[in-house]
Write a protein that holds these residues in place. Structure first.
Motif, mmCIF file in Angstrom:
data_model
loop_
_atom_site.group_PDB
_atom_site.id
_atom_site.type_symbol
_atom_site.label_atom_id
_atom_site.label_comp_id
_atom_site.label_asym_id
_atom_site.label_seq_id
_atom_site.Cartn_x
_atom_site.Cartn_y
_atom_site.Cartn_z
ATOM 1 N N ILE A 179 75.571 52.970 50.075
ATOM 2 C CA ILE A 179 75.295 52.789 51.421
ATOM 3 C C ILE A 179 74.717 53.122 52.710
ATOM 4 N N GLN A 180 75.248 53.714 52.351
ATOM 5 C CA GLN A 180 75.490 55.061 54.319
ATOM 6 C C GLN A 180 73.504 55.593 53.862
ATOM 7 N N ALA A 181 72.949 56.260 52.736
ATOM 8 C CA ALA A 181 72.126 56.906 52.199
ATOM 9 C C ALA A 181 71.018 55.745 52.717
ATOM 10 N N LEU A 182 71.022 54.538 51.882
ATOM 11 C CA LEU A 182 70.203 53.571 51.900
ATOM 12 C C LEU A 182 69.898 53.709 53.261
ATOM 13 N N GLN A 183 71.277 53.217 53.829
ATOM 14 C CA GLN A 183 71.255 52.510 55.536
ATOM 15 C C GLN A 183 70.565 53.076 56.135
ATOM 16 N N ALA A 184 70.838 54.798 56.171
ATOM 17 C CA ALA A 184 69.091 55.696 56.358
ATOM 18 C C ALA A 184 68.682 55.874 56.062
ATOM 19 N N GLU A 185 68.221 55.678 55.404
ATOM 20 C CA GLU A 185 66.422 55.549 54.912
ATOM 21 C C GLU A 185 65.887 53.956 55.246
ATOM 22 N N GLY A 186 66.260 53.496 56.345
ATOM 23 C CA GLY A 186 66.068 52.626 56.833
ATOM 24 C C GLY A 186 66.500 50.791 56.034
ATOM 25 N N TRP A 187 67.407 51.354 55.082
ATOM 26 C CA TRP A 187 67.510 49.587 54.238
ATOM 27 C C TRP A 187 68.848 48.876 55.338
ATOM 28 N N THR A 188 68.406 47.773 55.413
ATOM 29 C CA THR A 188 69.243 46.203 56.082
ATOM 30 C C THR A 188 70.553 46.177 55.038
ATOM 31 N N VAL A 189 71.936 46.320 55.666
ATOM 32 C CA VAL A 189 72.559 45.664 54.561
ATOM 33 C C VAL A 189 71.999 43.786 53.976
ATOM 34 N N LYS A 190 71.555 43.593 54.331
ATOM 35 C CA LYS A 190 70.657 42.202 53.395
ATOM 36 C C LYS A 190 69.898 42.794 52.582
ATOM 37 N N ALA A 191 69.105 43.737 52.827
ATOM 38 C CA ALA A 191 68.256 44.170 52.105
ATOM 39 C C ALA A 191 68.781 44.679 50.330
ATOM 40 N N ILE A 192 69.603 45.657 50.979
ATOM 41 C CA ILE A 192 70.699 46.235 49.877
ATOM 42 C C ILE A 192 71.162 44.878 49.571
ATOM 43 N N ALA A 193 71.651 43.361 49.714
ATOM 44 C CA ALA A 193 72.131 42.756 48.870
ATOM 45 C C ALA A 193 71.221 42.091 48.165
ATOM 46 N N ASP A 194 70.137 41.613 48.927
ATOM 47 C CA ASP A 194 68.940 40.812 48.075
ATOM 48 C C ASP A 194 68.698 41.422 46.736
ATOM 49 N N VAL A 195 67.937 42.600 46.554
ATOM 50 C CA VAL A 195 68.628 43.686 45.320
ATOM 51 C C VAL A 195 69.804 43.576 44.356
ATOM 52 N N LEU A 196 70.506 43.618 44.589
ATOM 53 C CA LEU A 196 71.996 43.619 44.034
ATOM 54 C C LEU A 196 72.385 41.918 43.623
ATOM 55 N N HIS A 197 71.691 40.967 44.701
ATOM 56 C CA HIS A 197 72.027 39.690 44.309
ATOM 57 C C HIS A 197 73.257 39.229 44.695
ATOM 58 N N VAL A 198 73.988 39.787 45.924
ATOM 59 C CA VAL A 198 74.925 39.833 46.316
ATOM 60 C C VAL A 198 74.834 39.076 47.643
ATOM 61 N N SER A 199 76.081 38.767 48.529
ATOM 62 C CA SER A 199 75.934 38.625 50.378
ATOM 63 C C SER A 199 75.705 39.324 50.633
ATOM 64 N N PRO A 200 75.327 39.948 51.616
ATOM 65 C CA PRO A 200 75.445 40.580 53.293
ATOM 66 C C PRO A 200 77.015 41.133 53.312
ATOM 67 N N VAL A 201 77.825 39.987 53.248
ATOM 68 C CA VAL A 201 79.253 40.437 53.302
ATOM 69 C C VAL A 201 80.126 41.249 52.539
ATOM 70 N N THR A 202 79.244 40.974 50.758
ATOM 71 C CA THR A 202 79.814 41.870 50.195
ATOM 72 C C THR A 202 79.416 43.007 50.533
ATOM 73 N N ILE A 203 78.102 43.601 50.399
ATOM 74 C CA ILE A 203 77.737 44.938 50.793
ATOM 75 C C ILE A 203 78.558 45.548 51.986
ATOM 76 N N SER A 204 78.369 44.862 53.388
ATOM 77 C CA SER A 204 79.478 45.059 54.267
ATOM 78 C C SER A 204 81.133 45.096 53.571
ATOM 79 N N ARG A 205 81.621 44.605 52.779
ATOM 80 C CA ARG A 205 82.888 45.315 52.797
ATOM 81 C C ARG A 205 83.116 45.901 51.608
ATOM 82 N N TRP A 206 81.874 45.927 51.219
ATOM 83 C CA TRP A 206 82.222 47.284 50.417
ATOM 84 C C TRP A 206 82.206 48.550 51.109
#
Length: 70
Positions: free
Chosen positions: A14-41
């Motif tokens: 997750i940190q590597a994706l964010q370093a590449e410019g991904w937002t928590v919402k974008a990661i969540a959208d790709v994995l079909h989970v909520s942004p809150v779930t990504i933040s908890r992970w």
């Protein structure tokens, strides 16, 4: 790989994706989970199940016209 290693890998990914410019919402959208779930992970409060990650990753690899049943 023990639980702590697994969580560290999730957090690192997750940190590597964010370093590449991904937002928590974008990661969540790709994995079909909520942004809150990504933040908890990322914080280590929750862990993704193997089934969740595999199923959602495979869903992204399939062409959109292929239906997933079950």
């Amino acid at each position: 790989m023990c639980y702590n290693d697994y969580m560290n890998e999730t957090q690192k990914a997750i940190q590597a994706l964010q370093a590449e410019g991904w937002t928590v919402k974008a990661i969540a959208d790709v994995l079909h989970v909520s942004p809150v779930t990504i933040s908890r992970w990322k914080s280590g409060d929750r862990e993704p199940t193997f089934d969740t990650l595999i199923a959602r990753t495979l869903r992204e690899l399939l062409p959109k016209e292929v239906a997933i049943r079950g």
